[in-house]
Design an enzyme around this catalytic site. Structure first.
Site, PDB file in Angstrom:
ATOM      1  CD  GLU B  49      -2.392   1.150   2.878  1.00 55.86           C
ATOM      2  OE1 GLU B  49      -2.466   0.075   3.517  1.00 55.86           O
ATOM      3  OE2 GLU B  49      -2.802   2.220   3.329  1.00 55.86           O
ATOM      4  CG  ASP B  60      -1.491   9.390   7.494  1.00 53.27           C
ATOM      5  OD1 ASP B  60      -2.060   8.287   7.454  1.00 53.27           O
ATOM      6  OD2 ASP B  60      -1.157  10.020   6.487  1.00 53.27           O
TER       7      ASP B  60
END
Lengths: 404, 262
Positions: B49, B60
């Site tokens: 990924e 994130d």
């Protein structure tokens, strides 16, 4: 459909919900709680009581004739949101969302803040309602608005200085969203402006539209007519939507949003999102934004922390595309001139954010002439800006005194 | 081309599960990130990924934020994502997915991205801030090109939403293991197991769990109930602190958790 009836999630092609799946349940829950609240006359009554006993509403209007002499002789009328408790329009929205937090049964609130006005308002409401409170503020902003950091801490809030990215408002929103993803069971996010994912743009507007509803009646009483133009500063755009809303369907009233142009809209250092940006997705909504060719957000610049934001609420993008409202850039220099001018001609020290609307009103006054009436949103007071202003005008312990 | 679905099936049929590794493109530089992806694939990671560094990455955690900020400081451009996909696929036969925040795809052009990504040999797109409700254009483009379309499922998602996510996802459903952002945690949240159970109940074939996995034991425990374990921050930390050698060691260590778990 009347323009005032737009409820989202979309305003034309703008708005929506571009957020992680983790937040959808919380947004749905908030939307449902708000729909319940709107249907409950008790909610509106409780908010109205709070506004009359705590906020200090209705806020007055003040005509500014000595200032107007510098604006082509047009009548200039100020809507005095600077007189609200905590010093700006932000309290209008925060009290509404704090009441929603109570309805949701949550015990903690979080918020982002740029200039600190929304953070102070949120910390104030948290103290008033006995809620735990965490405020995210870009590290750059904690430095230039240190007094507001102290105010929030005094009110019992935890202030987190955000060190990622450009360390300003946009990054504070990112960290607040990250907090919310992890804490949504106990925490409500009191979003400060008319941007973000649905339902925030409509919800925050609904809590701010009291500004224009009051002002429309007040101006009618004072002058016997509607104003020719309404002027407000636009960062995310909450005070602007708040004062525009009541006039959206009044065809004869021109609406003007003034964006922060920093060093100049044609320099790399500005925050003129609608004037110089293009549509994209940021912080949960499709709207105009300042971005590079790849879609990376560009850091904005403004002397005013509250306008230093590379995005803008989706309803503003829609009003701009429709041509219903006009958005123009105002430089740091023009805003600071207006800041000083209002202080000296009317004895009112505005927030630097609001000074952008004042600079815009000077421009409009010259264009519209002395028969025109211009209503200006004086969204906040300038106490928090004294350090910036003192430095800008070199008026602290220098040979040039304040009356030079 | 090997699809992520066939890789996951093969692992499941062998009694284990898949290991999916996340790395940001351009960290610490473009060539190293390409080499790092190949290193993972050569050492037990089944699919990659590739993250596209973005200015406002709300999903994130701190490790990946720091890495993507460095990638951007070092000159990352979105076109590098396609370059990296192409370079990795030239060197190894494995599924390469991209994870990108939606504005990057919007600005590139949804159809243009789908075409160029397909041509580069990419297999699918993970969209952390695009929910199915807003994805009409991407659904059309991915159906046209056959690209996999990975939406996220969260513990807070309603049953109705899980059904939509599962019906519209292709390749696998990205199961967010805990109510939080990416970053290694000491324990992978038990919420993940409950969420995978709910996905199974509505007929999801491939459920991969991400966010919070950093040890072989955690990989093993996730693969007891899920079809794949997605590891990001732990690989990024290894690459950051010890380069490709440390990354290789981490891949071998975590891959040991994928074999014959049931």
């Amino acid at each position: 459909m009347a323009l005032r009836d737009a409820q989202g999630p979309y305003f034309g092609e703008f708005g929506g919900r571009f957020v992680p799946e983790s937040l959808i349940a919380a947004l749905d829950e908030l939307e449902a709680a708000y729909a319940d609240a709107k249907a409950d006359p008790g909610f509106a009554a409780e908010l109205a009581t709070l506004h009359s006993t705590y906020t200090g509403r209705p806020s007055i209007i003040t005509e500014a004739p000595r200032f107007a002499e510098h604006a082509g002789g047009a009548r200039i009328i100020l809507k005095r949101e600077d007189l609200n408790h905590t010093g700006s329009h932000k309290i209008n929205n925060v009290l509404g969302q704090a009441l929603l937090t109570k309805r949701l049964g949550k015990s903690r609130v979080i918020a982002e803040t740029g200039a600190g006005q929304h953070g102070v308002a949120t910390a104030t409401a948290a103290a008033y309602f006995g809620l735990n409170c965490t405020i995210y503020m870009g590290e750059v902003d904690t430095e230039r608005q240190a007094l507001n950091v102290a105010r929030m801490r005094l009110l019992g809030a935890e202030v987190i200085a955000v060190k990622s990215g450009s360390r300003t408002l946009k990054d504070a929103i990112n960290d607040a969203l990250r907090d919310w993803v992890a804490s949504v069971d106990t925490t409500n996010y009191i979003f400060g402006t008319v941007a973000g994912p649905h339902p925030f743009p409509a919800l925050v507007r609904d809590f701010q539209k009291i500004i224009g509803e009051e002002a429309r009646e007040q101006v009618l009483v004072l002058t016997g007519a509607l104003p020719d133009a309404v002027a407000a500063c636009v960062g995310g755009g909450s005070n602007a939507i708040g004062i525009f809303d009541a006039f959206l369907d009044d065809e004869g009233v021109a609406l003007f949003g003034f964006e922060a142009a920093g060093d100049g809209a044609d320099t790399p250092r500005h925050a003129a999102t609608i004037s110089r940006g293009r549509p994209g997705v940021l912080h949960g909504a499709r709207s105009y934004l300042l971005q590079d060719e790849d879609g990376q957000t560009i850091e904005s610049h403004s002397i005013s922390a509250g306008l230093d934001y590379p995005g803008v609420g989706p309803q503003h993008s829609w009003l701009a595309d429709l041509g219903r409202a006009t958005y123009r850039p105002v430089t740091d220099a023009a805003a600071m001139d207006a800041f000083r001018l209002l202080s000296r001609t009317e004895g009112i020290i505005p927030a630097i954010e609001s000074a952008h609307a004042l600079a815009g009103a000077i421009e409009l006054g010259h264009e519209l002439g002395e028969d025109a009436t211009i209503l200006v949103s004086l969204s906040g007071r300038g106490d928090k800006d004294m350090e910036t202003a003192a430095e800008y005008f070199s008026i602290l312990d220098s040979s040039e005194g304040p009356c030079s | 081309m090997t699809s992520v679905d066939s890789v996951i099936r093969a692992r499941r049929d062998a009694g284990g599960g898949a290991l999916i590794g996340y790395l940001p493109v351009g960290f610490p530089d473009l060539q190293t990130s390409i080499d790092a992806a190949v290193t993972l694939l050569e050492n037990g990671v089944d699919a990659i990924e590739l993250g596209a560094p973005y200015s406002d990455p709300v999903m994130d955690g701190p490790v990946i934020q720091a890495a993507t900020e460095r990638a951007r400081e070092n000159g990352f451009r979105f076109a590098h994502v396609l370059e990296a996909v192409s370079a990795i696929r030239e060197r190894i036969e494995a599924p390469v997915l991209v994870m990108a925040y939606w504005n990057l795809i919007v600005q590139y052009g949804v159809d243009r991205f789908a075409d160029h990504f397909t041509a580069a040999g990419g297999s699918g797109l993970i969209t952390p801030d695009l929910i199915p409700d807003e994805a009409a254009e991407w659904i059309t483009a991915s159906d046209r090109t056959g690209l996999d379309r990975v939406f996220l499922a969260a513990p807070s998602s309603s049953d109705a939403r899980l059904k939509t996510v599962s019906e519209l996802s292709r390749g696998f459903v990205y199961t967010v293991s805990t109510m939080g952002v990416t970053g290694a945690r000491h324990e992978v949240d038990a919420a993940a197991r409950g969420l995978v159970d709910r996905l199974r109940a509505i007929g999801v074939g491939n459920a991969c769990v991400g966010l919070g996995i950093s040890t072989a034991d955690q990989v093993r425990s996730v693969l007891e109930y899920a079809d794949g374990a997605i590891v990001g921050s732990a690989f990024v930390s290894a690459l950051d602190s010890g380069g490709l050698e440390a990354l290789k060691a981490k891949a071998i260590e975590l891959a040991s958790g994928t074999r014959a778990t049931r």
